[in-house]
Scaffold this motif. Structure first.
Motif, PDB file in Angstrom:
ATOM      1  N   UNK A  39       0.754  -1.327  -0.178  1.00 39.17           N
ATOM      2  CA  UNK A  39      -0.215  -0.352   0.211  1.00 39.17           C
ATOM      3  C   UNK A  39       0.976   1.351  -0.060  1.00 39.17           C
ATOM      4  N   UNK A  40       2.301   1.274   0.622  1.00 37.38           N
ATOM      5  CA  UNK A  40       2.836   1.961   0.511  1.00 37.38           C
ATOM      6  C   UNK A  40       3.587   2.388  -0.738  1.00 37.38           C
ATOM      7  N   UNK A  41       3.527   1.552  -1.183  1.00 35.58           N
ATOM      8  CA  UNK A  41       4.087   2.071  -3.474  1.00 35.58           C
ATOM      9  C   UNK A  41       3.001   2.282  -4.193  1.00 35.58           C
ATOM     10  N   UNK A  42       0.962   2.742  -3.309  1.00 36.30           N
ATOM     11  CA  UNK A  42       0.008   2.955  -4.908  1.00 36.30           C
ATOM     12  C   UNK A  42       0.215   3.668  -3.749  1.00 36.30           C
ATOM     13  N   UNK A  43       0.302   4.278  -3.097  1.00 38.33           N
ATOM     14  CA  UNK A  43       0.599   6.140  -3.267  1.00 38.33           C
ATOM     15  C   UNK A  43       1.300   6.981  -4.118  1.00 38.33           C
ATOM     16  N   UNK A  44       1.884   6.401  -4.438  1.00 39.63           N
ATOM     17  CA  UNK A  44       3.542   7.341  -4.993  1.00 39.63           C
ATOM     18  C   UNK A  44       2.619   7.486  -6.096  1.00 39.63           C
ATOM     19  N   UNK A  45       1.329   6.905  -6.562  1.00 38.05           N
ATOM     20  CA  UNK A  45       0.436   8.248  -7.575  1.00 38.05           C
ATOM     21  C   UNK A  45      -1.061   8.009  -6.454  1.00 38.05           C
ATOM     22  N   UNK A  46      -1.729   9.311  -7.066  1.00 37.07           N
ATOM     23  CA  UNK A  46      -2.726   9.830  -5.928  1.00 37.07           C
ATOM     24  C   UNK A  46      -4.135   8.212  -5.825  1.00 37.07           C
ATOM     25  N   UNK A  47      -4.629   8.365  -4.514  1.00 38.79           N
ATOM     26  CA  UNK A  47      -5.211   7.242  -4.510  1.00 38.79           C
ATOM     27  C   UNK A  47      -6.238   7.869  -3.180  1.00 38.79           C
TER      28      UNK A  47
ATOM     29  N   UNK B  74       6.340  16.906 -12.776  1.00 38.63           N
ATOM     30  CA  UNK B  74       4.616  17.007 -11.331  1.00 38.63           C
ATOM     31  C   UNK B  74       4.786  15.741 -10.980  1.00 38.63           C
ATOM     32  N   UNK B  75       5.665  14.621 -11.363  1.00 35.57           N
ATOM     33  CA  UNK B  75       5.019  13.190  -9.922  1.00 35.57           C
ATOM     34  C   UNK B  75       5.518  13.241  -8.530  1.00 35.57           C
ATOM     35  N   UNK B  76       5.283  12.646  -7.998  1.00 38.73           N
ATOM     36  CA  UNK B  76       5.654  12.494  -6.663  1.00 38.73           C
ATOM     37  C   UNK B  76       7.239  12.818  -6.928  1.00 38.73           C
ATOM     38  N   UNK B  77       8.236  12.202  -6.058  1.00 38.54           N
ATOM     39  CA  UNK B  77       9.384  12.324  -4.968  1.00 38.54           C
ATOM     40  C   UNK B  77       9.077  10.425  -5.180  1.00 38.54           C
ATOM     41  N   UNK B  78       8.173  10.313  -4.247  1.00 42.30           N
ATOM     42  CA  UNK B  78       8.091   9.021  -4.330  1.00 42.30           C
ATOM     43  C   UNK B  78       8.016   8.228  -5.642  1.00 42.30           C
ATOM     44  N   UNK B  79       7.509   8.067  -6.544  1.00 34.98           N
ATOM     45  CA  UNK B  79       7.060   7.234  -7.807  1.00 34.98           C
ATOM     46  C   UNK B  79       8.571   7.125  -8.125  1.00 34.98           C
ATOM     47  N   UNK B  80       9.515   8.229  -8.188  1.00 36.68           N
ATOM     48  CA  UNK B  80      10.944   7.884  -8.204  1.00 36.68           C
ATOM     49  C   UNK B  80      12.078   6.934  -7.254  1.00 36.68           C
ATOM     50  N   UNK B  81      11.551   7.191  -5.708  1.00 34.83           N
ATOM     51  CA  UNK B  81      12.598   6.242  -4.831  1.00 34.83           C
ATOM     52  C   UNK B  81      11.916   5.089  -4.993  1.00 34.83           C
ATOM     53  N   UNK B  82      10.853   4.678  -5.637  1.00 32.79           N
ATOM     54  CA  UNK B  82       9.847   3.325  -5.580  1.00 32.79           C
ATOM     55  C   UNK B  82      10.883   1.907  -5.148  1.00 32.79           C
ATOM     56  N   UNK B  83      11.841   2.379  -6.159  1.00 34.76           N
ATOM     57  CA  UNK B  83      12.177   1.155  -6.358  1.00 34.76           C
ATOM     58  C   UNK B  83      13.325   1.020  -5.177  1.00 34.76           C
ATOM     59  N   UNK B  84      13.944   2.088  -4.143  1.00 33.58           N
ATOM     60  CA  UNK B  84      14.833   1.678  -3.393  1.00 33.58           C
ATOM     61  C   UNK B  84      13.368   1.143  -2.309  1.00 33.58           C
ATOM     62  N   UNK B  85      12.720   1.531  -1.782  1.00 30.62           N
ATOM     63  CA  UNK B  85      10.733   0.417  -1.193  1.00 30.62           C
ATOM     64  C   UNK B  85      11.267  -0.716  -1.898  1.00 30.62           C
TER      65      UNK B  85
END
Ligand code: TYM
Length: 338
Positions: A48-56, A125-136
């Motif tokens: 679920x933490x990965x899912x919020x890298x884009x709006x949910x 415009x995308x979240x920083x989370x979308x970029x760092x997603x693979x480290x998570x």
């Protein structure tokens, strides 16, 4: 330094960012069940933490997480055999994710094709989370010292990055702590393509519902989508080489093989020479017979969300029991005062 031998442990995860597709089932969940039945320790997560890298939408995220859990269980994952939980209930994922943000290099992250695909022209415009997603994602895997990760083809690059992170961490701190995780990408369903375009991956985020089979589709919807699926005018070949340059034909044969637990060669030995007008009804029948028991069980489980939540809570407790000592040891290696 002596090589640490890591006991086999399987970890994998799926984002609750929409409904489950046939791609998720053939590329991932079906493998998850096989590995559970092999007697290896298996840990399966709803990320679920990965899912919020884009709006949910919050209510939708809750529902989708429970629906994904229902899909896992309906497809054959047994909470007594496998550890099933949602990522946010085990805070150690985010904690190790931070450490790995400090291990991974910008150059490595810039090469991730999934980020490029998902960000498209909108990089600013995308979240920083979308970029760092693979480290998570690397943290998800290495927090359990997982040795094997069943995934579809599209996740291969992320597993390679996970290995790079493990190797750099071990090297920088002079330890042999994190294992070199192996991706398990096997079978006919490792890359299920869109039913409308054989060059595009089947995806829950494709705007066209006709492009995918959802695990919640009923028999009529499945049959209709397969009938309308893009194909070509030629008869099916008798050998796999004949599928070259026929992406739609190859996709439909692959799907049949994945559902029927057959190799592509076996399928073609049976159906070679037939037209799509004959093969598509066979495929629809196969899909309905394999998927409807799962979708009806999912619907039944969704009537009891409290039971699903109890499974996830118990799974999270078991997951934390493995994860907490590994995070603690990581902090110690890094030099955090405890
Ligand atoms: P996600 O949620 O996009 O997909 C979940 C799993 O389904 C597979 N898959 C497919 N396989 C074949 N054909 C397709 N069309 C198809 N579409 C999806 C994916 O390869 C994946 O195995 N980053 C991951 C989630 C994740 C994860 C992890 C996976 C987070 N942490 C740790 C493994 C280990 C993802 O976005 O998957």
């Amino acid at each position: 330094m002596s090589e640490v031998v890591h006991t086999p442990r399987v970890f994998s995860g799926i984002q609750p960012s929409g409904g489950l597709t046939l791609g998720n089932y053939l590329g991932a969940i079906k493998r998850f069940v096989e590995m559970q039945e092999n007697g290896i320790e298996t840990v399966y997560c709803m990320v679920d933490l990965h899912a919020i890298t884009v709006w949910q939408d919050p209510a939708a995220l809750r529902r989708q997480t429970r629906e994904l859990a229902a899909g896992y269980i309906a497809a054959g994952l047994d909470p007594h055999k496998s550890i099933l939980f949602n990522q946010s209930q085990v805070a150690e994922h985010a904690q190790l994710g931070w450490i790995f943000n400090c291990v991974a290099r910008m150059g490595w992250m810039n090469r991730m094709t999934q980020f490029k695909d998902k960000a498209g022209k909108d990089r600013e415009k995308v979240s920083v989370g979308l970029f760092s997603y693979p480290t998570l994602m690397a943290a998800d895997i290495l927090l359990y010292h997982a040795t094997h990760v069943p995934v579809g083809e599209d996740q291969k690059q992320h597993i390679e990055l996970t290995r790079d992170i493990a190797a750099k961490f071990n090297h920088d701190y002079g330890v042999d702590f994190f294992p070199m995780t192996e991706p398990v990408i096997e079978g006919a369903g490792t890359r299920v393509m869109s039913l409308r375009d054989g060059s595009k991956k089947m995806s829950k985020s494709d705007p066209s519902d006709a492009s995918r089979i959802n695990m919640t589709d009923d028999a009529d919807a499945i049959a209709k989508k397969i009938r309308k699926a893009k194909s070509d005018a030629d008869a099916l070949p008798s050998e796999a080489a004949g599928l070259k340059d026929r992406p739609e034909a190859r996709n439909l044969v692959n799907i049949y093989a994945g559902l029927a637990d057959m190799s592509v060669e076996q399928v073609l030995a049976d159906v070679g020479g037939r037209q799509f007008s004959e093969f598509k009804p066979m495929l629809a029948e196969m899909a309905v017979s394999k998927l409807s028991p799962i979708s009806s069980e999912m619907a039944r489980l969704m009537q009891a969300p409290d039971e699903i939540d109890a499974v996830l809570r118990a799974g999270a407790d078991r997951a934390r029991a493995i994860a907490a000592p590994i995070l603690e040891k990581t902090y110690e290696i890094v030099g955090m005062v405890r």
